[in-house]
Design a protein around this motif. Structure first.
Motif, PDB file in Angstrom:
ATOM      1  N   LEU A   1      34.795  40.605  44.347  1.00 22.79           N
ATOM      2  CA  LEU A   1      36.121  41.161  44.646  1.00 22.79           C
ATOM      3  C   LEU A   1      37.201  40.102  44.457  1.00 22.79           C
ATOM      4  O   LEU A   1      38.255  40.376  43.868  1.00 22.79           O
ATOM      5  N   GLN A   2      36.951  38.897  44.947  1.00 23.08           N
ATOM      6  CA  GLN A   2      37.942  37.829  44.818  1.00 23.08           C
ATOM      7  C   GLN A   2      38.180  37.447  43.364  1.00 23.08           C
ATOM      8  O   GLN A   2      39.282  37.056  43.000  1.00 23.08           O
ATOM      9  N   ALA A   3      37.160  37.579  42.539  1.00 24.72           N
ATOM     10  CA  ALA A   3      37.305  37.244  41.120  1.00 24.72           C
ATOM     11  C   ALA A   3      38.053  38.324  40.344  1.00 24.72           C
ATOM     12  O   ALA A   3      38.560  38.067  39.252  1.00 24.72           O
ATOM     13  N   HIS A   4      38.147  39.536  40.905  1.00 26.60           N
ATOM     14  CA  HIS A   4      38.754  40.648  40.186  1.00 26.60           C
ATOM     15  C   HIS A   4      40.145  41.047  40.682  1.00 26.60           C
ATOM     16  O   HIS A   4      40.810  41.861  40.047  1.00 26.60           O
ATOM     17  N   PHE A   5      40.551  40.508  41.811  1.00 28.83           N
ATOM     18  CA  PHE A   5      41.847  40.883  42.381  1.00 28.83           C
ATOM     19  C   PHE A   5      42.602  39.628  42.784  1.00 28.83           C
ATOM     20  O   PHE A   5      42.007  38.648  43.220  1.00 28.83           O
ATOM     21  N   PRO A   6      43.943  39.653  42.671  1.00 29.63           N
ATOM     22  CA  PRO A   6      44.737  38.486  43.051  1.00 29.63           C
ATOM     23  C   PRO A   6      44.654  38.233  44.562  1.00 29.63           C
ATOM     24  O   PRO A   6      44.432  39.156  45.357  1.00 29.63           O
ATOM     25  N   ALA A   7      44.860  36.988  44.950  1.00 31.96           N
ATOM     26  CA  ALA A   7      44.730  36.573  46.354  1.00 31.96           C
ATOM     27  C   ALA A   7      45.606  37.409  47.299  1.00 31.96           C
ATOM     28  O   ALA A   7      45.196  37.701  48.420  1.00 31.96           O
ATOM     29  N   GLU A   8      46.778  37.818  46.842  1.00 31.59           N
ATOM     30  CA  GLU A   8      47.662  38.584  47.732  1.00 31.59           C
ATOM     31  C   GLU A   8      47.127  39.987  48.052  1.00 31.59           C
ATOM     32  O   GLU A   8      47.630  40.656  48.944  1.00 31.59           O
ATOM     33  N   GLU A   9      46.108  40.427  47.358  1.00 35.47           N
ATOM     34  CA  GLU A   9      45.505  41.741  47.624  1.00 35.47           C
ATOM     35  C   GLU A   9      44.218  41.652  48.444  1.00 35.47           C
ATOM     36  O   GLU A   9      43.680  42.663  48.866  1.00 35.47           O
ATOM     37  N   TRP A  10      43.713  40.447  48.703  1.00 37.36           N
ATOM     38  CA  TRP A  10      42.434  40.288  49.387  1.00 37.36           C
ATOM     39  C   TRP A  10      42.442  40.864  50.800  1.00 37.36           C
ATOM     40  O   TRP A  10      41.482  41.495  51.215  1.00 37.36           O
ATOM     41  N   ASP A  11      43.535  40.656  51.549  1.00 43.86           N
ATOM     42  CA  ASP A  11      43.575  41.176  52.920  1.00 43.86           C
ATOM     43  C   ASP A  11      43.416  42.692  52.942  1.00 43.86           C
ATOM     44  O   ASP A  11      42.675  43.227  53.766  1.00 43.86           O
ATOM     45  N   ASP A  12      44.107  43.385  52.046  1.00 45.57           N
ATOM     46  CA  ASP A  12      43.987  44.844  51.991  1.00 45.57           C
ATOM     47  C   ASP A  12      42.592  45.268  51.541  1.00 45.57           C
ATOM     48  O   ASP A  12      42.018  46.213  52.077  1.00 45.57           O
ATOM     49  N   LEU A  13      42.023  44.566  50.563  1.00 41.52           N
ATOM     50  CA  LEU A  13      40.670  44.879  50.097  1.00 41.52           C
ATOM     51  C   LEU A  13      39.652  44.694  51.214  1.00 41.52           C
ATOM     52  O   LEU A  13      38.824  45.564  51.477  1.00 41.52           O
ATOM     53  N   LEU A  14      39.700  43.536  51.861  1.00 41.53           N
ATOM     54  CA  LEU A  14      38.719  43.223  52.896  1.00 41.53           C
ATOM     55  C   LEU A  14      38.935  44.039  54.160  1.00 41.53           C
ATOM     56  O   LEU A  14      37.992  44.261  54.919  1.00 41.53           O
ATOM     57  N   GLY A  15      40.160  44.520  54.366  1.00 43.32           N
ATOM     58  CA  GLY A  15      40.461  45.349  55.534  1.00 43.32           C
ATOM     59  C   GLY A  15      40.248  46.838  55.288  1.00 43.32           C
ATOM     60  O   GLY A  15      40.488  47.650  56.171  1.00 43.32           O
ATOM     61  N   GLY A  16      39.812  47.203  54.088  1.00 44.58           N
ATOM     62  CA  GLY A  16      39.560  48.605  53.777  1.00 44.58           C
ATOM     63  C   GLY A  16      40.809  49.430  53.561  1.00 44.58           C
ATOM     64  O   GLY A  16      40.774  50.652  53.599  1.00 44.58           O
ATOM     65  N   ARG A  17      41.941  48.767  53.346  1.00 49.34           N
ATOM     66  CA  ARG A  17      43.201  49.494  53.156  1.00 49.34           C
ATOM     67  C   ARG A  17      43.532  49.769  51.692  1.00 49.34           C
ATOM     68  O   ARG A  17      44.467  50.497  51.396  1.00 49.34           O
ATOM     69  N   ALA A  18      42.776  49.204  50.772  1.00 50.52           N
ATOM     70  CA  ALA A  18      43.001  49.439  49.347  1.00 50.52           C
ATOM     71  C   ALA A  18      42.211  50.674  48.925  1.00 50.52           C
ATOM     72  O   ALA A  18      41.037  50.809  49.256  1.00 50.52           O
ATOM     73  N   VAL A  19      42.877  51.596  48.247  1.00 49.29           N
ATOM     74  CA  VAL A  19      42.198  52.807  47.774  1.00 49.29           C
ATOM     75  C   VAL A  19      42.408  52.947  46.271  1.00 49.29           C
ATOM     76  O   VAL A  19      43.392  52.458  45.717  1.00 49.29           O
ATOM     77  N   PHE A  20      41.438  53.612  45.641  1.00 49.97           N
ATOM     78  CA  PHE A  20      41.420  53.738  44.190  1.00 49.97           C
ATOM     79  C   PHE A  20      41.131  55.173  43.792  1.00 49.97           C
ATOM     80  O   PHE A  20      40.402  55.884  44.483  1.00 49.97           O
ATOM     81  N   SER A  21      41.666  55.578  42.653  1.00 52.02           N
ATOM     82  CA  SER A  21      41.366  56.894  42.097  1.00 52.02           C
ATOM     83  C   SER A  21      39.937  56.895  41.557  1.00 52.02           C
ATOM     84  O   SER A  21      39.332  55.827  41.367  1.00 52.02           O
ATOM     85  N   GLN A  22      39.421  58.052  41.261  1.00 49.13           N
ATOM     86  CA  GLN A  22      38.052  58.165  40.739  1.00 49.13           C
ATOM     87  C   GLN A  22      37.901  57.420  39.415  1.00 49.13           C
ATOM     88  O   GLN A  22      36.947  56.663  39.248  1.00 49.13           O
ATOM     89  N   PRO A  23      38.816  57.584  38.450  1.00 52.08           N
ATOM     90  CA  PRO A  23      38.649  56.848  37.184  1.00 52.08           C
ATOM     91  C   PRO A  23      38.691  55.319  37.371  1.00 52.08           C
ATOM     92  O   PRO A  23      37.913  54.597  36.750  1.00 52.08           O
ATOM     93  N   CYS A  24      39.560  54.846  38.236  1.00 57.19           N
ATOM     94  CA  CYS A  24      39.658  53.411  38.491  1.00 57.19           C
ATOM     95  C   CYS A  24      38.378  52.910  39.163  1.00 57.19           C
ATOM     96  O   CYS A  24      37.832  51.869  38.793  1.00 57.19           O
ATOM     97  N   MET A  25      37.886  53.656  40.153  1.00 59.20           N
ATOM     98  CA  MET A  25      36.670  53.243  40.842  1.00 59.20           C
ATOM     99  C   MET A  25      35.467  53.284  39.905  1.00 59.20           C
ATOM    100  O   MET A  25      34.590  52.425  39.978  1.00 59.20           O
ATOM    101  N   ALA A  26      35.422  54.244  38.998  1.00 64.02           N
ATOM    102  CA  ALA A  26      34.328  54.312  38.034  1.00 64.02           C
ATOM    103  C   ALA A  26      34.338  53.070  37.139  1.00 64.02           C
ATOM    104  O   ALA A  26      33.280  52.508  36.836  1.00 64.02           O
TER     105      ALA A  26
END
Length: 71
Positions: free
Chosen positions: A25-50
């Motif tokens: 996750l850290q290798a694929h997203f910028p540092a400023e997005e890590w808190d939201d990713l690790l806190g479960g606040r980042a959401v993705f559409s089906q095509p993006c998640m696929a």
């Protein structure tokens, strides 16, 4: 298992379950997005998640995902 994907209505969230999943996750997203990713606040559409799932599986990660996410 390295990553877990959960579906909440029509969007998906991703959670690191191992250190390898966290590193991925850290290798694929910028540092400023890590808190939201690790806190479960980042959401993705089906095509993006696929696309993320395809990349993670291609990198050899073990991913638990709901049936709604197709490669």
């Amino acid at each position: 298992m390295d990553l877990s994907i959960e579906q909440v209505e029509s969007v998906f969230s991703i959670r690191a379950v191992s250190v390898l999943g966290l590193f991925w996750l850290q290798a694929h997203f910028p540092a400023e997005e890590w808190d939201d990713l690790l806190g479960g606040r980042a959401v993705f559409s089906q095509p993006c998640m696929a696309a993320l799932l395809s990349d993670a599986c291609g990198a050899g990660l073990d991913v638990e995902s709901p049936a709604g996410v197709r490669l």
